[in-house]
Write an enzyme that holds these catalytic residues in place. Structure first.
Site, mmCIF file in Angstrom:
data_model
loop_
_atom_site.group_PDB
_atom_site.id
_atom_site.type_symbol
_atom_site.label_atom_id
_atom_site.label_comp_id
_atom_site.label_asym_id
_atom_site.label_seq_id
_atom_site.Cartn_x
_atom_site.Cartn_y
_atom_site.Cartn_z
ATOM 1 N N ASP A 12 86.138 79.256 -44.707
ATOM 2 C CA ASP A 12 84.699 79.340 -44.957
ATOM 3 C C ASP A 12 84.407 79.597 -46.433
ATOM 4 O O ASP A 12 83.247 79.512 -46.853
ATOM 5 C CB ASP A 12 84.083 80.460 -44.102
ATOM 6 C CG ASP A 12 83.141 79.907 -43.047
ATOM 7 O OD1 ASP A 12 83.103 78.674 -42.873
ATOM 8 O OD2 ASP A 12 82.450 80.701 -42.383
ATOM 9 N N ASP A 17 83.153 87.907 -30.403
ATOM 10 C CA ASP A 17 84.273 88.108 -29.483
ATOM 11 C C ASP A 17 83.804 88.617 -28.117
ATOM 12 O O ASP A 17 84.031 87.980 -27.090
ATOM 13 C CB ASP A 17 85.310 89.051 -30.092
ATOM 14 C CG ASP A 17 84.705 90.232 -30.830
ATOM 15 O OD1 ASP A 17 83.512 90.547 -30.596
ATOM 16 O OD2 ASP A 17 85.420 90.864 -31.630
#
Length: 551
Positions: free
Chosen positions: A136, A280
């Site tokens: 990223d 998550d």
């Protein structure tokens, strides 16, 4: 271990798939009396709640505040005890699958000294097909490293949806049915696939999660216990007790790294969840709501980096709190209303997300005795404080004792409470996740120094100073035989306890920060040697023995 096998029945009601293999479990051996403690505590808690409700002093602002903090503590303790009654561990199964496994390594700003050993470790996992570095940060140095190590490199020109967006972008470049996810600081063991893939022979399994374990055990988040340098850690109770206990309810959740996931399962929930800063637990909730099965495997399969400073600790825990509270109170996937979850899965997710309000409770416990001392008014009414204190002490001892027993000894009364106080400002910072869903987060720096200037230290020392002033004033009033004798004694005891707990953390942190930074011996090593040293040292390999990292 008990030889009794166990298949969570609630998980099978939603996904009826014909298969030759189903997950099998062994129950961890516990004392025969342990399950009965829950009912003892429930009876005591009910009695205490009824009595305590009748004693609230509604005429002073901190009366209801203390009552709310106590009710929160009672409720979360009950949730923990219900979740942790029994622990089931998966019975290992060698994989019968021949499907490819790829490894995803998302990265943003991690230095090459941290990232490269992870990539090397991923390449050395037996059975891996491809390693994908998902950058990223779009950095030329990372691209060059990927070319040199002959792994795939996939950058993004946008950071939309942060880590979840990066992972979803990476999924476009792999057709593997199974993917291993590693954070950019988690160095895996070569047997990662061998120890996890077999569980996916059960077609209902979506994710197999291993614990987060750390190699920088000199961090302030580790404390010595029973003579061991790293005998206790801040996350010990979660990974050694809570996650394994969630296996029983099919509620163990993905923690963002050191896990293997099934691509078909991810596709069924449109990839990694992007609605919150904690992709998550959010992804796990969606998978469970779809009827998929999760497995927590209590076996170390990777080593990562724990926060090295209070500033980084705050940044990380604030993100966890904001994401979890946003999921609970703002998201359409909230465990309070998400469709498809079983009742016990709902309770498990409620327990996990509500835990991030603990900071409000801890601060309430700290300031109420000080306020009562200043106002000279007790937060309770209609009771003799001396008699009440005896009953409260008995209830508190039962609560702590049950928590310690159900944590299987991983709960440390001083350490856990001290770090909860240290964590309270992160929880306060995370409350804005209730006001506005937090979709962005700051990546933890992996090269932070031990001592960094942070307003957190000022706040914690200010609280300690207030506590010390309160104790001094209470002590003077006690000696002078002030007319509010009972209140003085009552508040003095609690202020001494609170200050002692807070100082046990602050003094340890101060010593940690002032200590000359002694390297663990890894930073100066070349990436390949660093990988071998970390894995060899921490996984218990003896000098002269064959290493699993050998070519």
């Amino acid at each position: 271990m008990s030889e009794v096998t166990y298949i969570p029945p609630l998980a099978q009601k939603k996904r009826i798939v014909k298969a030759s293999y189903r997950l099998q479990w062994q129950r961890r051996d516990d004392p025969f009396w342990l399950p009965a403690l829950l009912y003892v505590y429930l009876a005591a808690a009910l009695i205490y709640l009824l009595v305590r409700t009748s004693l609230v002093n509604w005429h002073i602002w901190y009366g209801p505040l203390l009552y709310a903090a106590e009710v929160y503590g009672l409720f979360t303790t009950v949730l923990f005890l219900i979740v942790a009654q029994k622990i089931y561990l998966p019975i290992h199964r060698p994989s019968q699958s021949r499907q490819p496994v790829d490894i995803l390594i998302p990265t943003y700003s991690e230095p090459l000294s941290v990232l490269e050993p992870v990539v090397i470790g991923a390449l050395k996992i037996r059975g891996v097909r491809s390693v994908l570095v998902l950058d990223d940060g779009n950095r030329a140095a990372v691209k060059a490293m990927a070319r040199r190590l002959k792994v795939q490199y996939h950058p993004r020109t946008t950071n939309k949806h942060a880590k979840a967006g990066n992972l979803n972008n990476g999924l476009q470049y792999t057709d593997a049915e199974f993917v291993v996810l590693l954070d950019a600081d988690h160095i895996p063991l070569p047997n990662f696939i061998e120890r996890t893939l077999g569980y996916f022979d059960d077609p209902t399994v979506a994710v197999v999660q291993s614990p987060q374990t750390f190699y920088n055990t000199s961090s302030f988040l580790f404390r010595s216990r029973h003579g061991q340098r790293a005998g206790w850690s801040e996350q010990m109770m979660f990974y050694d007790c809570i996650q394994p206990a969630k296996n029983r309810w099919n509620a163990a959740f993905f923690v963002g790294t050191s896990a293997m996931l099934r691509r078909t399962a991810l596709n069924s929930v449109n990839g990694f969840a992007t609605g919150t800063a904690t992709e998550d637990i959010h992804t796990s909730l969606r998978l469970h709501a779809k009827g998929w099965q999760s497995v927590f495997l209590p076996e170390v399969l990777a080593y990562g980096l724990e926060a090295e400073s209070l500033k980084e600790f705050y940044k990380q825990r604030k993100r966890w709190a904001a994401g979890s509270l946003g999921l609970l109170f703002r998201s359409s996937d909230s465990p309070l209303r998400a469709r498809g979850l079983t009742f016990m899965q709902r309770l498990n997710y409620l327990s996990a997300t509500l835990a991030h309000l603990q900071g409000v409770q801890k601060l309430s416990f700290f300031i109420v005795p000080i306020a009562a001392m200043l106002y000279g008014v007790a937060p309770l009414q209609g009771v003799n404080l001396g008699e009440y204190s005896i009953g409260f002490a008995a209830y508190l001892a039962l609560s702590l004792g049950c928590t310690w027993a159900y944590s299987r000894g991983t709960y440390h009364p001083l350490y856990n409470e001290a770090y909860s106080l240290a964590n309270m400002m992160a929880h306060f910072g995370g409350i804005k996740g209730v006001i506005k869903v937090q979709k962005k987060f700051a990546v933890s720096r992996k090269t932070a120094t031990r001592k960094e200037r942070t307003w957190l230290t000022i706040i914690l020392w200010t609280l300690a100073t207030l506590g010390l002033i309160g104790i001094a004033r209470d002590s003077w009033l006690y000696v002078a035989e002030h007319k509010h004798y009972a209140i003085i004694l009552y508040t003095l005891v609690f202020m001494v306890i609170n200050l002692g707990i807070l100082l046990s953390f602050l003094l340890y942190l101060r010593a940690y920060e002032r200590k000359q930074l002694v390297s663990d011996g890894y930073a100066e090593l070349k990436p390949l040697d660093k990988y071998r040293t970390i894995i060899g040292t921490l996984h218990g390999l003896l000098p002269g023995k064959a290493s699993p990292t050998s070519e």
